[in-house]
Scaffold this active site. Sequence first.
Site, PDB file in Angstrom:
ATOM      1  N   ASP A   1     -53.596   0.009  -1.206  1.00  0.00           N
ATOM      2  CA  ASP A   1     -54.710   0.420  -2.047  1.00  0.00           C
ATOM      3  C   ASP A   1     -54.660   1.935  -2.214  1.00  0.00           C
ATOM      4  OD1 ASP A   1     -58.332  -0.131  -1.966  1.00  0.00           O
ATOM      5  OD2 ASP A   1     -56.939   0.245  -3.594  1.00  0.00           O
TER       6      ASP A   1
ATOM      7  N   CYS B   1     -91.737  -5.170 -24.824  1.00  0.00           N
ATOM      8  CA  CYS B   1     -91.026  -4.655 -23.648  1.00  0.00           C
ATOM      9  C   CYS B   1     -89.650  -4.170 -24.088  1.00  0.00           C
ATOM     10  CB  CYS B   1     -90.901  -5.737 -22.586  1.00  0.00           C
ATOM     11  SG  CYS B   1     -90.138  -5.168 -21.060  1.00  0.00           S
TER      12      CYS B   1
ATOM     13  N   GLU C   1     -45.624  -9.253   1.064  1.00  0.00           N
ATOM     14  CA  GLU C   1     -45.707  -7.824   1.345  1.00  0.00           C
ATOM     15  C   GLU C   1     -47.162  -7.381   1.299  1.00  0.00           C
ATOM     16  OE1 GLU C   1     -43.094  -6.561  -1.873  1.00  0.00           O
ATOM     17  OE2 GLU C   1     -41.594  -5.980  -0.411  1.00  0.00           O
TER      18      GLU C   1
ATOM     19  N   CYS D   1     -94.777  -5.181 -15.102  1.00  0.00           N
ATOM     20  CA  CYS D   1     -93.421  -4.862 -15.568  1.00  0.00           C
ATOM     21  C   CYS D   1     -93.141  -3.368 -15.409  1.00  0.00           C
ATOM     22  CB  CYS D   1     -93.274  -5.274 -17.029  1.00  0.00           C
ATOM     23  SG  CYS D   1     -91.680  -4.817 -17.742  1.00  0.00           S
TER      24      CYS D   1
ATOM     25  N   LYS E   1     -50.358  -5.311   0.077  1.00  0.00           N
ATOM     26  CA  LYS E   1     -50.801  -4.739  -1.195  1.00  0.00           C
ATOM     27  C   LYS E   1     -51.571  -3.454  -0.897  1.00  0.00           C
ATOM     28  CE  LYS E   1     -53.069  -5.911  -5.558  1.00  0.00           C
ATOM     29  NZ  LYS E   1     -53.926  -4.739  -5.622  1.00  0.00           N
TER      30      LYS E   1
ATOM     31  N   LYS F   1     -55.850 -11.825  -3.001  1.00  0.00           N
ATOM     32  CA  LYS F   1     -56.948 -10.923  -2.670  1.00  0.00           C
ATOM     33  C   LYS F   1     -57.673 -11.420  -1.431  1.00  0.00           C
ATOM     34  CE  LYS F   1     -58.126  -8.010  -5.154  1.00  0.00           C
ATOM     35  NZ  LYS F   1     -57.782  -6.579  -5.244  1.00  0.00           N
TER      36      LYS F   1
ATOM     37  N   CYS G   1     -92.953  -1.975 -19.282  1.00  0.00           N
ATOM     38  CA  CYS G   1     -94.074  -2.005 -20.234  1.00  0.00           C
ATOM     39  C   CYS G   1     -95.422  -2.191 -19.574  1.00  0.00           C
ATOM     40  CB  CYS G   1     -93.855  -3.093 -21.279  1.00  0.00           C
ATOM     41  SG  CYS G   1     -93.989  -4.772 -20.605  1.00  0.00           S
TER      42      CYS G   1
ATOM     43  N   TYR H   1     -41.473  -0.243  -3.056  1.00  0.00           N
ATOM     44  CA  TYR H   1     -41.256  -1.691  -2.934  1.00  0.00           C
ATOM     45  C   TYR H   1     -40.516  -2.316  -4.113  1.00  0.00           C
ATOM     46  CZ  TYR H   1     -45.617  -1.072  -5.523  1.00  0.00           C
ATOM     47  OH  TYR H   1     -46.587  -0.636  -6.405  1.00  0.00           O
TER      48      TYR H   1
ATOM     49  N   CYS I   1     -91.275 -10.900 -17.212  1.00  0.00           N
ATOM     50  CA  CYS I   1     -92.189 -10.204 -18.104  1.00  0.00           C
ATOM     51  C   CYS I   1     -92.257 -11.013 -19.395  1.00  0.00           C
ATOM     52  CB  CYS I   1     -91.698  -8.781 -18.388  1.00  0.00           C
ATOM     53  SG  CYS I   1     -92.641  -7.936 -19.689  1.00  0.00           S
TER      54      CYS I   1
END
Length: 669
Positions: A118, A424, A114, A402, A116, A308, A405, A220, A418
């Site tokens: 959403d 940092c 079936e 960075c 699925k 999925k 820092c 369902y 870094c």
Amino acid sequence: MEQLIAQLNQYNYHYYTLDNPIVSDKEYDRLYDELVALEQDSGIVLPDSPTQRVGGETLSGFEPHRHQARLWSLDKAQDMDSLEAWHQRVLRLINDYNSKNPDKQLPDPSFVVELKFDGLTLNLTYTDGQLVQASTRGNGVMGESILPQVKTIQSVPLTIPYKDGTIEVQGEGIMNLSVLQAYNETAAEPLKNARNAAAGALRNLNPQVTATRKLSAYFYNIGYAESKIFADHQEMLQFLRDNKFKVNPYAEYFSSMDELKAELLRIQERRASLDFLIDGAVVKLTDMRTREVLGYTDKFPRWAVAFKFEAEETSTILESVSWNVGRTGKVTPLARVEAVELAGVTVQNCTLNNIGDIERKNLKHALGARVFIRRSNDVIPEILGKVPDEPEGEEIVFPTTCPACDSELELRGAHLFCNNKLGCKPQIVARLSHFASRDAMDIETFSEKTAEQLYDELEVRDPADLFGLTFEQLVGLNRFGEKKANNLLQALEVSKTRELAAFLNALGIPNTGKTTTRVLADHYRSLEAIMQATPEELVNLPDVGSIVADSIVGFFQDPLQRSSIERMLAHGVAPQVAAEEEKVVNTESVFFGKTVVLTGTLHQLTRDDATAKLEACGAKVTGSVSKKTDLVIAGEKAGSKLTKAEQLGIPVITDENELIRLLNEALGQ
């Protein structure tokens, strides 16, 4: 009024559920207006009147609702291998039952596929044919009552022919894509995607707002029935249709997994042509007695799985790139894109792994340009590359200092780092949080907010600083009373005698995790020995290659790390190792001398407990399946490792109760 209601509800059923109108809008409106006039004159509104669907007064809040029967989540198969692993588990469970119950054989498995949907899960309660409650899924046991909102969905029947007690009917509230498009053409605030539009409408406290969204719903499943029993899935779906529920016409049945897999690919190809969102397909066993026998884990039915679909792709504009600092000092890019709907969600942030990733994907001059993005299941989307023939945009400038820092960055391979470990803030806060986490020193009451506060207000820069904190320092902090200060100090004191493996994990040695630190602790049995180990020694340990060996040696040669460890030891930190005589190995154990792989989820044992017990039985627990593997223990959601074991003909234990029995027998428990 009863005659008008019956007539109008029949017209609604044909229009909204069967998509087959049998009367003109003008004729429907005339009868509807007649009913409204009668209700106003009499002051009576019958329970199944279609006039209730327009939405009533705004609610003050949602009331909790306890479901008659639990609403289960579905286990997920991310690919065909995972689906086949689920199939093999089903076959083993059926064969095991049939071997033990020769007089009550289960049939060969057949399957239904079936779509699925959403949207938002709905659970409707009917008593003696009357819709008396509607709720969200919630946590599966308790949901929120949304009956006034659900009544605005024209395809939801307010009464049904079945009147033998109470039933719960489960489905998905959705907004059709064509309806969303039409809504947005005139809306003051357009809705971004159909899933959020449906969920937001059904959880809106004003049912009149819900009504304007013109939602639909597909049903369902019967989750609970006082007196109705179904033989198979086909019979249940027919019951839903007979009782005027909207059932999606797509439901395909298979006895062959090869044909089923081919159908899943066809659904995926047709996905874009549907007028509603789906994020996969659901595969279920059709026979109801088999479902009852296979039962449930603590989370999922064993007789169903959600397949999925592979990642969806689309294109959008790359707007900006920011740079974030992690625990190890690695500086990683995060892309901000023009908001776009992808796989049912609105995407604005995307992954870029490193500067090498940016260059390889031709993104160096792509700011403001159109790029392809992909979202795989629930993972943050990634940018695949610039759209071909798209004009170049502005340059993504790689930082040289960075962003936190301002220290100079170092390029190691494709990654920026870094090296300001003691100055940092983001990496220090992340390092403190990891040090205190459950799988490390397990310091109770400690959180990332605590780490940040200690950094800001007490200049804590290293895990060793934690053990020098005093009550007077802590009690003076904002939101730190005497109790919280004492609790943290007590938790720090308790953590001083954590196991050596947990202490090593807390240190955050690059390229190592819980498994590797456990191997180190069990082999060397002292922190000093590990700190003096050579790469040549380390590569002989299980799952330790040359890269990991070099990381371990380099970590302990770092003067900053050695200084931190020495300070912790001076504060009384004393990582524990079980005495040699306590480590008893049963040479008669079925696990003795075996190389074992754990995969999937165990429910009665944690992964660490299972590993410890297996090792106590003389087994070697590794992380990957190979020809050298003697045994695989497969819990729920076992995937590719189980498949590979079966391909190689490696024995597999899938029954957790049997595993526990064998362990207890081997350990004399």
